[in-house]
Scaffold this active site. Structure first.
Site, short mmCIF file in Angstrom:
data_model
loop_
_atom_site.label_atom_id
_atom_site.label_comp_id
_atom_site.label_asym_id
_atom_site.label_seq_id
_atom_site.Cartn_x
_atom_site.Cartn_y
_atom_site.Cartn_z
N THR A 141 -43.67 24.96 -8.35
CA THR A 141 -44.95 25.68 -8.25
C THR A 141 -45.71 25.25 -7.00
O THR A 141 -46.20 26.08 -6.23
CB THR A 141 -45.81 25.41 -9.49
OG1 THR A 141 -45.08 25.78 -10.65
CG2 THR A 141 -47.10 26.21 -9.43
N ILE A 178 -44.49 14.03 -12.61
CA ILE A 178 -44.16 15.02 -11.56
C ILE A 178 -45.50 15.47 -11.00
O ILE A 178 -46.26 16.18 -11.65
CB ILE A 178 -43.32 16.16 -12.13
CG1 ILE A 178 -41.99 15.59 -12.66
CG2 ILE A 178 -43.05 17.21 -11.05
CD1 ILE A 178 -41.06 16.62 -13.29
N LYS A 217 -41.12 18.39 -18.37
CA LYS A 217 -42.38 18.18 -17.64
C LYS A 217 -43.47 18.86 -18.45
O LYS A 217 -43.49 20.08 -18.57
CB LYS A 217 -42.29 18.78 -16.23
CG LYS A 217 -43.61 18.73 -15.46
CD LYS A 217 -43.50 19.45 -14.13
CE LYS A 217 -44.85 19.47 -13.41
NZ LYS A 217 -44.80 20.20 -12.11
#
Length: 295
Positions: free
Chosen positions: A46, A205, A163
């Site tokens: 993203t 992350i 995640k």
């Protein structure tokens, strides 16, 4: 494979001001991250503007990251999508060029049911023999993968982790108690990452790691070891950054901050635009308070 842990940067995709990919700068960023202690790199996620790169560019980003890193740290390729077949094709390419793992986002826009999510990820895992990390980010996808669905998927051999970017720390702690011990739960929310790691999460992350890689690495080391006092001390000056890097949609603020720090040029792709002028002063102050730029 050895479990991926620690500070994993969701790396930006450097671009020239006309929007072309800036591959030489991407290579410099990768080298900088490795020098600064970053433990892994997510490419074309993203934060890497995967939604606006072409398939050819997506391939190039993954290939360059794998080749340039030369196994110094793991490369996790963002190869998810809301088309199961497209996600399979991207993941097959990542496997072919040597990516260490794949990050698979919950399908967006389609709004699949929990069973639809399960079948989507199961099909990808069965189609490509690569370690897969699931990615739940309901703020972007609308569809929210339940803990129960994650637990079902954790039974599939090559689905190795998730995640979790819901920001719901209570739910994340419950998930830690539900999944097998060898299934990694990563934070995908910088603001609550320390808490999740202190409770058993395997790493973060991170968006913040794009501008503070050394601090985020040290934070992850302390938190995953259970050293709460050290983790709190490292995290405290970063809290304003964790917040201000989301004052406009990611990666707008972090790319603007990186340009201010001289790490990249100002390229970003429509429909994203440069950070609004009303937010620039407060972001600069956060960078100064964290010691990343001079006052």
């Amino acid at each position: 494979m050895t479990m991926i842990t620690g500070s994993i940067v969701a790396i930006v995709t450097p671009m020239h001001e006309d929007g072309r990919l800036d591959i030489p700068t991407l290579k410099k960023l990768i080298d900088w991250h490795i020098t600064e202690g970053t433990d892994g790199i997510v490419i074309a996620g993203t934060t890497g503007e995967s939604a606006t790169v072409s398939v050819e560019e997506h391939h190039e980003l993954i290939r360059v990251a794998v080749e340039h890193t030369e196994k110094r740290v793991p490369i996790i390729a963002g190869t998810g999508g809301n088309s199961t077949q497209e996600a399979i094709l991207l993941t097959q390419y990542a496997k072919k060029v040597g990516a260490d793992a794949s990050l698979q986002v919950v399908p967006y826009y389609n709004r699949p049911t929990q069973e639809g999510m399960f079948q989507h990820f199961k099909k990808i895992a069965e189609s490509v023999n690569i370690p897969i990390i699931l990615y739940n980010v309901p703020g972007r996808t609308v569809a929210d993968m339940s803990n129960e669905t994650i637990v079902r998927l954790a039974q599939i051999d090559n689905i190795i982790g998730v995640k979790e970017a819901s920001g719901n720390i209570g739910r994340d702690i419950e998930l830690l108690a539900m999944v097998p011990q060898d299934f990694a739960v990563f934070s995908g929310d910088d603001l609550s990452a320390m808490a999740l790691m202190l409770c058993g999460g395997k790493g973060n992350i991170s968006v913040t790691a794009n501008i503070a890689p050394r601090a985020m690495h040290e934070l992850c080391v302390a938190a995953t070891r259970g050293d709460s006092a050290k983790a709190v001390a490292i995290n405290k000056p970063l809290i304003p950054l964790h917040q201000k890097l989301f004052i406009e949609p990611n990666p707008v603020p972090v790319k603007w901050a990186m340009a201010e720090m001289g790490l990249i040029s100002k390229g970003i792709r429509l429909p994203l635009v440069q950070l609004g002028t009303a937010y620039r002063e407060t972001l600069v102050k956060s960078l100064q308070d964290a010691g990343l730029i001079k006052r």
